[in-house]
Motif scaffolding. Structure first.
Motif, PDB file in Angstrom:
ATOM      1  N   THR A 452      38.037-100.816  97.682  1.00  0.00           N
ATOM      2  CA  THR A 452      36.678-100.352  97.427  1.00  0.00           C
ATOM      3  C   THR A 452      36.552 -99.615  96.102  1.00  0.00           C
ATOM      4  OG1 THR A 452      36.980 -98.183  98.479  1.00  0.00           O
ATOM      5  CG2 THR A 452      36.388-100.020  99.904  1.00  0.00           C
ATOM      6  N   ARG A 457      31.538 -97.589  93.610  1.00  0.00           N
ATOM      7  CA  ARG A 457      31.895 -97.091  94.937  1.00  0.00           C
ATOM      8  C   ARG A 457      33.388 -96.851  95.042  1.00  0.00           C
ATOM      9  NH1 ARG A 457      32.530-100.824 100.012  1.00  0.00           N
ATOM     10  NH2 ARG A 457      33.066 -99.311 101.617  1.00  0.00           N
ATOM     11  N   THR A 458      33.752 -95.756  95.698  1.00  0.00           N
ATOM     12  CA  THR A 458      35.150 -95.447  95.974  1.00  0.00           C
ATOM     13  C   THR A 458      35.233 -94.793  97.350  1.00  0.00           C
ATOM     14  OG1 THR A 458      35.712 -95.118  93.647  1.00  0.00           O
ATOM     15  CG2 THR A 458      37.163 -94.103  95.255  1.00  0.00           C
ATOM     16  N   ASP A 459      36.074 -95.293  98.202  1.00  0.00           N
ATOM     17  CA  ASP A 459      36.284 -94.682  99.509  1.00  0.00           C
ATOM     18  C   ASP A 459      37.536 -93.826  99.486  1.00  0.00           C
ATOM     19  OD1 ASP A 459      34.054 -95.800 100.587  1.00  0.00           O
ATOM     20  OD2 ASP A 459      35.063 -97.487 101.518  1.00  0.00           O
ATOM     21  N   GLU A 472      32.857 -91.840 101.500  1.00  0.00           N
ATOM     22  CA  GLU A 472      32.459 -92.856 100.533  1.00  0.00           C
ATOM     23  C   GLU A 472      31.760 -92.166  99.367  1.00  0.00           C
ATOM     24  OE1 GLU A 472      29.049 -96.149 100.222  1.00  0.00           O
ATOM     25  OE2 GLU A 472      30.516 -96.583 101.789  1.00  0.00           O
ATOM     26  N   LYS A 474      29.866 -92.710  95.840  1.00  0.00           N
ATOM     27  CA  LYS A 474      29.211 -93.850  95.197  1.00  0.00           C
ATOM     28  C   LYS A 474      28.154 -93.388  94.200  1.00  0.00           C
ATOM     29  CE  LYS A 474      25.926 -94.505  99.015  1.00  0.00           C
ATOM     30  NZ  LYS A 474      24.705 -94.234  98.234  1.00  0.00           N
ATOM     31  N   GLY A 485      25.842 -99.428 101.593  1.00  0.00           N
ATOM     32  CA  GLY A 485      26.942 -98.474 101.620  1.00  0.00           C
ATOM     33  C   GLY A 485      27.163 -97.895 102.996  1.00  0.00           C
ATOM     34  N   GLN A 488      28.903-100.486 105.125  1.00  0.00           N
ATOM     35  CA  GLN A 488      30.313-100.599 104.771  1.00  0.00           C
ATOM     36  C   GLN A 488      31.113 -99.429 105.319  1.00  0.00           C
ATOM     37  OE1 GLN A 488      29.616-100.917 100.559  1.00  0.00           O
ATOM     38  NE2 GLN A 488      29.955-103.121 100.519  1.00  0.00           N
ATOM     39  N   LEU A 489      30.516 -98.241 105.270  1.00  0.00           N
ATOM     40  CA  LEU A 489      31.187 -97.065 105.814  1.00  0.00           C
ATOM     41  C   LEU A 489      31.378 -97.208 107.318  1.00  0.00           C
ATOM     42  CD1 LEU A 489      32.342 -94.233 105.553  1.00  0.00           C
ATOM     43  CD2 LEU A 489      30.008 -93.322 105.647  1.00  0.00           C
ATOM     44  N   TYR A 492      34.366 -99.231 108.059  1.00  0.00           N
ATOM     45  CA  TYR A 492      35.610 -98.468 107.898  1.00  0.00           C
ATOM     46  C   TYR A 492      35.829 -97.503 109.052  1.00  0.00           C
ATOM     47  CZ  TYR A 492      37.598-100.027 103.557  1.00  0.00           C
ATOM     48  OH  TYR A 492      38.247-100.780 102.615  1.00  0.00           O
ATOM     49  N   MET A 503      29.365 -89.483 103.222  1.00  0.00           N
ATOM     50  CA  MET A 503      28.952 -90.160 101.997  1.00  0.00           C
ATOM     51  C   MET A 503      28.624 -89.105 100.945  1.00  0.00           C
ATOM     52  SD  MET A 503      26.479 -93.258 103.337  1.00  0.00           S
ATOM     53  CE  MET A 503      26.354 -93.968 101.709  1.00  0.00           C
TER      54      MET A 503
END
Length: 531
Positions: A452, A457-459, A472, A474, A485, A488-489, A492, A503
């Motif tokens: 990611t 975006r970076t998790d 997350e 972003k 987003g 997607q979270l 995960y 987030m």
């Protein structure tokens, strides 16, 4: 004698728990059977010496194997052709004498006589002429293995030595020579110029352009690791979930041999029988594994010191790592880019589906820590505030991530709220990691989910006292993007079996409403912070 996990020198089956590398040896032997010359160039502590020593045993029924180590030859031995040629010939003869099935004295007589009668004129031409005679008379083909070859690389005599090897290889149908030559080191001999100083430009044209590509994967798979753990489990009966622990080891190390063995050693010798893990049974768990990761990331060792040293020696390498870690830049793999080639050679990164990525989670976290520990970084206002307030975020041993986000939003807005879009894109996520570091330092760890990491975006995965938090981070691109987003979270959270996620959005909109809010999405809760 009970075996143990080893991280120094080579591994020996009778003494150490080891991955079964026979499939790799079979692939290498296939190259030798074809008479190929090649280099095994891998990063430090990647199992090169262990592989060479195992290969020597693996080949002994079919070949006479001469194993040399250039690290054992002093600098003075490379002073000129004569000193090098004599030293090489003596090591060659010593190696023959140590073999179980040595070549007969008659077959080495001429070489020995030449050394006895040396008057300073025994040079590379004479050395290879006599080596050719030995190869011709040997009862089996001779394979030459040379370890730590790059310890001699910054030397014209060494390059001249390679030139002679090349000449004899090309003419092997006329002049008998070695069946195969394997050189091992960090630097690829085909790119030996990486190690040459600027004033040595005349040495840059390496004659090793006959070297075959070495494509054998020397990293350990999860299956390889599981086989080693089974041997350990047969001895100690800990009740560990071998598949789970092997999967964790692979997920964090990507199969880097030293890191795999080091973590196993830490679990066995440091985590086991510690205050929180009183037995091997309690240590060989996910929690015990994460404790070993924490210990590893907090210690000094030669591998990490090498990483740090290379960043200082190669500014272009440092720049690539920074772009990958903090700005999420997508870097396309380009084999002609010297900086990328250097990063690959030293093991910092790997090529994955055409892109350059950090080699493994352990390196990634250590590199984050290196960058975030720089004096100019830790002198920042956001780091100072986190250090002052860090105790309020730990309640009964648990990390209060919602409170961390609330305090970060306020502090970030106070200090950097008037910065532009470019600042948010390039530095926003770095400052959150800088804020988080002193809060979890010494107790928890974090890493970025590689799939990611990008410009938008970076998790961030945080491990603290056995608990995991998914944050997350972003760049705000509108409500539709924000909804994606969130989805997607949620994916995960399902993957990590968590009910709550976080987030952190960096929003450029002047009409934004900064703060933290709680969102219910089905059975999950998302805590969203906007700065």
């Amino acid at each position: 004698m009970m075996r143990y996990f080893n991280v120094t020198a080579d591994c020996k089956p009778g003494f150490h728990y080891m991955v079964d590398i026979e499939p790799k040896l079979q692939k290498i032997k296939a190259m030798i059977d074809k008479g190929e010359y090649f280099t095994i160039n891998r990063a430090r502590q990647y199992g090169k010496t262990t592989t060479l020593r195992a290969l020597r045993q693996f080949l002994k029924n079919d070949y006479v194997v001469i194993s040399l180590d250039f690290q054992m030859m002093s600098t003075s031995k490379f002073r000129n052709e004569n000193t090098f040629s004599v030293a090489f010939a003596e090591d060659f003869l010593d190696s023959l004498e140590n073999l179980e099935e040595a070549i007969s004295p008659e077959q080495t007589f001429l070489l020995k006589e030449a050394l006895v009668n040396d008057n300073g004129r025994f040079e590379l031409f004479e050395l290879f002429r006599y080596l050719s005679k030995v190869c011709s008379a040997a009862p089996k083909p001779i394979v030459l293995l040379i370890d730590e070859v790059d310890s001699a690389a910054n030397n014209q005599v060494f390059l001249d030595f390679l030139a002679q090897l090349r000449g004899y290889y090309i003419n092997r149908d006329i002049k008998p020579t070695f069946q195969s030559v394997i050189l091992a080191g960090v630097y690829d001999v085909k790119n030996i110029r990486r190690k040459l100083r600027t004033d040595d430009e005349h040495k840059q044209n390496s004659p090793w352009n006959i070297a075959a590509d070495f494509l054998v994967d020397m990293s350990f798979s999860a299956k390889d690791i599981a086989g080693m753990l089974k041997d350990y489990e047969d001895d100690y009966r800990t009740g560990m979930d071998i598949g789970e622990i092997a999967g964790l080891l692979y997920a964090y190390t990507a199969g880097y041999p030293y890191l795999v063995s080091k973590l196993c050693k830490l679990i066995d010798e440091r985590v086991s029988e510690s205050e929180n893990f009183p037995s091997r049974t309690s240590a060989w768990t996910k929690e015990g594994f994460l404790e070993a990761v924490k210990i590893l990331l907090g210690e000094k060792n030669t591998l990490f010191e090498s990483l740090s040293g290379k960043l200082n020696d190669y500014p272009e390498l440092k720049n690539i790592i920074y772009l990958l870690l903090f700005q999420g830049q997508t870097i396309v793999y380009n084999p002609d880019d010297p900086a990328i080639d250097t990063a690959l050679m030293f093991g910092f990164v790997k090529a994955d589906k055409g892109y350059v990525v950090i080699a493994n989670r352990i390196f990634e976290t250590r590199l984050y820590n290196m960058f975030l520990a720089l004096p100019e970084v830790q002198s920042s206002e956001i780091y100072r505030i986190a250090c002052q307030n860090k105790n309020q975020f730990i309640i009964d041993g648990h990390l209060n991530m919602k409170l961390i986000l609330e305090r970060f939003v306020v502090s970030f807005d106070d200090i950097y709220g008037d910065q532009g879009e470019k600042f948010y894109e390039e530095d926003g996520r770095r400052y959150f990691m800088l804020y988080l570091k002193p809060i979890i330092n010494g107790t928890g760890n974090y890493y970025v989910e590689a799939q990611t990491r990008n410009m938008e975006r970076t998790d961030l995965i945080v491990d603290y006292q056995g608990e995991q938090f998914i944050i997350e981070m972003k760049i705000w691109r509108g409500d539709a993007y924000n909804t994606r987003g969130e989805n997607q979270l949620l994916d995960y959270l399902d993957y990590y079996h968590l009910k709550k996620g976080y987030m952190l959005s960096f929003n450029f909109n002047k009409n934004k409403e900064i703060g933290v809010k709680e969102i219910k999405l089905g059975q999950k809760t998302v805590i969203e912070a906007i700065v």
